[in-house]
Scaffold this motif. Structure first.
Motif, short mmCIF file in Angstrom:
data_model
loop_
_atom_site.label_atom_id
_atom_site.label_comp_id
_atom_site.label_asym_id
_atom_site.label_seq_id
_atom_site.Cartn_x
_atom_site.Cartn_y
_atom_site.Cartn_z
N TYR A 130 0.82 -1.04 0.10
CA TYR A 130 -0.04 -0.04 0.02
C TYR A 130 0.90 1.08 0.01
O TYR A 130 0.65 2.11 -0.72
N LEU A 131 1.92 1.44 1.08
CA LEU A 131 2.64 2.47 0.88
C LEU A 131 3.64 2.72 0.06
O LEU A 131 4.38 3.61 -0.37
N ASN A 132 4.00 1.45 -0.83
CA ASN A 132 4.98 1.76 -2.04
C ASN A 132 4.32 1.73 -3.42
O ASN A 132 4.63 1.71 -4.43
N GLY A 133 2.90 2.00 -3.36
CA GLY A 133 1.91 2.23 -4.45
C GLY A 133 1.86 0.99 -5.37
O GLY A 133 1.39 0.96 -6.44
N ARG A 134 2.07 0.00 -4.92
CA ARG A 134 1.99 -1.37 -5.74
C ARG A 134 0.62 -2.03 -5.60
O ARG A 134 0.23 -2.90 -6.54
N LEU A 135 -0.04 -1.60 -4.53
CA LEU A 135 -1.55 -2.17 -4.16
C LEU A 135 -2.28 -1.12 -3.56
O LEU A 135 -1.71 -0.15 -2.83
N LEU A 136 -3.44 -1.00 -4.09
CA LEU A 136 -4.66 0.26 -3.32
C LEU A 136 -5.05 -0.40 -1.98
O LEU A 136 -5.46 -1.63 -2.09
N ALA A 137 -5.00 0.20 -0.96
CA ALA A 137 -5.33 -0.35 0.30
C ALA A 137 -6.75 -0.58 0.31
O ALA A 137 -7.56 0.47 -0.22
N PRO A 138 -7.37 -1.30 0.75
CA PRO A 138 -8.71 -1.57 1.00
C PRO A 138 -9.26 -0.51 2.20
O PRO A 138 -8.73 -0.25 3.04
N LYS A 139 -10.62 -0.21 1.84
CA LYS A 139 -11.21 0.91 2.57
C LYS A 139 -11.00 0.61 4.37
O LYS A 139 -10.55 1.38 4.93
N GLY A 140 -11.02 -0.75 4.50
CA GLY A 140 -10.83 -1.13 6.02
C GLY A 140 -9.56 -0.79 6.50
O GLY A 140 -9.43 -0.56 7.71
N ALA A 141 -8.33 -0.82 5.69
CA ALA A 141 -7.20 -0.53 6.18
C ALA A 141 -7.18 0.70 6.35
O ALA A 141 -6.46 1.20 7.40
N ILE A 142 -7.71 1.63 5.69
CA ILE A 142 -7.61 3.13 5.62
C ILE A 142 -8.37 3.51 7.01
O ILE A 142 -7.87 4.41 7.71
N VAL A 143 -9.32 3.04 7.10
CA VAL A 143 -10.25 3.09 8.29
C VAL A 143 -9.50 3.09 9.58
O VAL A 143 -9.26 3.83 10.69
#
Length: 140
Positions: free
Chosen positions: A50-63
């Motif tokens: 997520y932090l290296n831009g290789r995968l978009l974090a799911p909404k749950g991870a953001i919350v």
């Protein structure tokens, strides 16, 4: 504080901004990626992606990250929604590109066969009639 890798050049600007914001939150929190993983319930490997831009974090991870870092989730979720749309557009372009490549490869493969596939009467030099063909000089 973690030292971040450069984000991929091909990242959509909205996705790039979102990943940068996630990095700032993690930096300000003073937490390691392992600690973020422990506190959010998402794996360290996932957070690295997520932090290296290789995968978009799911909404749950953001919350979960918002809760862990004491950030109001509403603005982060808005940024995530914009990044998610951009990510989807990017995936769609990638899928269309890959489909075009597969079509091109299939056409090339079929083109190698020519108008008559191998083993057909015309490509093997045999005609469907039993008569022998004559050469251009009439012998034969």
């Amino acid at each position: 504080m973690p030292r971040w890798k450069a984000l991929p050049d091909e990242l959509d600007p909205e996705v790039r901004e979102f990943a940068s914001q996630l990095r700032r939150l993690v930096d300000r929190s003073g937490l390691s990626i392992a600690a973020v993983s422990d506190r959010t319930g998402y794996s360290k490997t996932s957070w690295e992606r997520y932090l290296n831009g290789r995968l978009l974090a799911p909404k749950g991870a953001i919350v979960a990250l918002a809760e862990v870092t004491g950030t109001q989730p509403v603005h982060l979720i808005t940024m995530w929604e914009l990044a998610e749309r951009a990510w989807s557009r990017s995936e769609m372009r990638h899928d269309m590109t890959m489909q075009a490549i597969r079509i091109s490869q299939a056409r090339a493969a079929l083109g190698e066969l020519g108008p008559n596939p191998p083993g057909s009467a015309k490509s093997s030099g045999k005609s469907s009639s039993a008569k022998p063909s004559k050469s251009a000089n009439g012998s034969g």
